[in-house]
Design an enzyme around this catalytic site. Structure first.
Site: not given
Ligand SMILES: O=c1[nH]cnc2c1ncn2[C@@H]1O[C@H](COP(=O)(O)OP(=O)(O)O)[C@@H](O)[C@H]1O
Ligand SMILES: [Ca+2]
Length: 499
Positions: A174, A203-204, A206-207
């Site tokens: 990733e 959301g879960a 960070t890199q």
């Molecule tokens: O418009 C926004 N405002 C604030 N946060 C957002 C918005 N759109 C997406 N996010 C956040 O960005 C993050 C995207 O993480 P993702 O779903 O890619 O998880 P991951 O990469 O850890 O698997 C989530 O925390 C989501 O809530």
């Molecule tokens: Ca992501």
């Protein structure tokens, strides 16, 4: 009759100047043909397509990429043509209803069928990559994670595209593919210029990925690439549970565990400096503790009364407790005993780094100003915040004070950015109209579109080639004209001689 026998007609074709001219013309034609063969460029341009599904912890996005068929090995040629956000939550939330995961992709895949020309469908590859949400589900319930992957696989195979697999990416992948994406789009890969480090906040997880100035002391954090004839030695680390949604859960659970009230009252009261004054919402204990990132704890009640205090410095103090910086077995660490060299060079910070800092209008201030503005924002009453942002989802809105403070603390206390190099962090969403993220790098890698060695470049750029051909043709026409005039003059002289 005798007179005629005495006059010698000089044949103009035998003059040395004329022979020279003819040789020149032939040489010109040979060069022109040779260049045309080397430079051969079929027109019109045909486009190819690729689809990548980013199955993140919070939601799934479908990315459609497009590139000119003849130029797939040139850097910067692949572009994002379209994105579609899948309705609902991420695929990892379908652990109790795996079939729902596959069904959730339908609308976006139908859209992809409409966007990509039908004659290209069967050759268009489709990849699904799942990130930290699925890594966590696999830790919690491996059978459920497999069912979810099988469900999305079945769903994706029903479309006319060339299905290439659905899998969980490792944290290193990733990080590395995010780095490839930003540097491919910035056209850094085939130039001697520096590269851009990549900071991705999900959301879960960070890199952090960059080319360090010093040795990489742990093998887990090192990735090597050879791209376009250059060797890259990358540092990368992915912190599982340190995406902003999981970090919020960890931070809330720590506050609950350390508060005596939490064990007695019903509902449990959580007085939180990271939420706005006037914010007061009831949540379930389950909604905080339903993750393998936190150890289970027994409380007196199943409900939490989450009360905002709006105190930025206290909020930062509470977030610092999420990072363990007490031990390091290497010359340097970020946190949780993870090796990290000093950050170096320019960085692109994307995904939630951008969403949050852009919402808060904090993408171009100094570190000191960023802190001041954030402190003011966190202390703003919740009622006023809601009034000022009527269109924004309430869940996002309530969490921006926490998320902004988390980002600042992660970058400063976690990754060791300082007020001096804060300006080197560029909060970005897109580069040249394509989203920064791991998906493009993933597809470029799997389709072998980034060669290890630099591809052969044409003799000259296309514009230069066309100009050259036009000028050369004109030059030859002028030579032909001169030859004609010369020939005519010579014949006239010869005829005058005859008369
Ligand atoms: O418009 C926004 N405002 C604030 N946060 C957002 C918005 N759109 C997406 N996010 C956040 O960005 C993050 C995207 O993480 P993702 O779903 O890619 O998880 P991951 O990469 O850890 O698997 C989530 O925390 C989501 O809530
Ligand atoms: Ca992501």
């Amino acid at each position: 009759m005798d007179e005629q026998g005495e006059v010698k007609v000089k044949n103009p074709w035998h003059r040395p100047a004329f022979i020279f001219l003819a040789a020149f013309i032939i040489l010109g034609i040979v060069i022109m043909v040779a260049i045309s063969v080397v430079q051969n460029k079929p027109l019109p341009q045909k486009y190819k397509y690729g689809i990548v599904l980013d199955a993140g912890s919070s939601h799934t996005s479908v990315f459609i990429y497009e590139w000119p068929a003849e130029k797939e090995n040139n850097t910067g040629m692949v572009q994002q043509k379209h994105t579609c956000n899948v309705k609902g939550k991420g695929i990892s939330s379908y652990d109790a209803d795996p079939d729902g995961a596959g069904k959730s992709l339908q609308d976006c895949m139908v859209e992809a069928k409409q966007i990509i020309p039908a004659h290209r469908h069967t050759e268009t590859p489709v990849y699904l990559g799942a990130t930290a949400g699925m890594r966590l589900l696999k830790m919690k319930d491996e059978a459920a994670s497999e069912k979810v992957l099988t469900s999305v696989e079945h769903s994706l195979k029903t479309y006319p595209f060339s299905y290439q697999g659905a899998r969980i990416l490792s944290g290193q992948e990733e990080g590395a593919f995010g780095w490839i994406t930003v540097n491919y789009l910035s056209e850094n890969l085939n130039k001697p210029t520096g590269t851009l480090g990549a900071l991705d906040l999900g959301g879960a997880s960070t890199q952090i990925t960059f080319i360090p100035q010093q040795d990489i002391e742990s093998n887990d954090n090192s990735i090597d690439f050879r791209l376009y004839g250059n060797d890259y030695h990358l540092y990368t680390h992915s912190f599982l549970c340190y995406g902003k949604d999981q970090a919020l859960k960890i931070s809330m659970s720590k506050k609950l565990v350390s508060s005596h009230a939490a064990y007695k009252t019903d509902p449990i009261e959580l007085r939180d400096p990271c939420f706005h004054p006037g914010y007061n919402t009831t949540k379930t204990v389950q909604s905080v503790f339903n993750t393998p990132c936190i150890k289970a704890v027994n409380f007196s009640s199943g409900y939490i009364s989450h009360v905002g205090l709006g105190n930025w410095s206290q909020c930062q103090q509470s977030i610092r407790k999420v990072f363990n910086t007490s031990r390091c077995a290497y010359s340097k660490c970020s946190f949780n005993e993870v090796f990290q060299p000093s950050v170096d060079g320019q960085f692109g910070a994307f995904s939630a780094f951008f969403f949050v800092m852009n919402f808060l209008n904090l993408t171009s201030d100094s570190l000191a100003t960023t802190k001041q503005k954030l402190a003011t924002y966190c202390s703003t009453p919740w009622g006023k915040i809601v009034k000022n942002h009527p269109g924004t989802k309430e869940k996002y809105l309530s969490e921006y004070c926490f998320s902004g403070t988390y980002i600042l603390t992660l970058l400063e206390d976690g990754y060791n950015f300082t007020s001096e190099n804060w300006k080197d962090i560029h909060f970005i969403k897109k580069i040249r109209d394509s989203d920064a993220g791991w998906t493009l790098g993933y597809m470029l890698n799997l389709t072998n579109m980034i060669p290890a060695e630099a591809p052969d470049t044409p003799l000259m750029p296309y514009g230069g080639y066309v100009t050259f051909m036009i000028l050369f043709t004109l030059f030859i026409l002028v030579l032909l004209l001169l030859a004609y005039l010369y020939f005519r003059q010579s014949s006239r002289k010869a005829q005058k001689g005859i008369i």
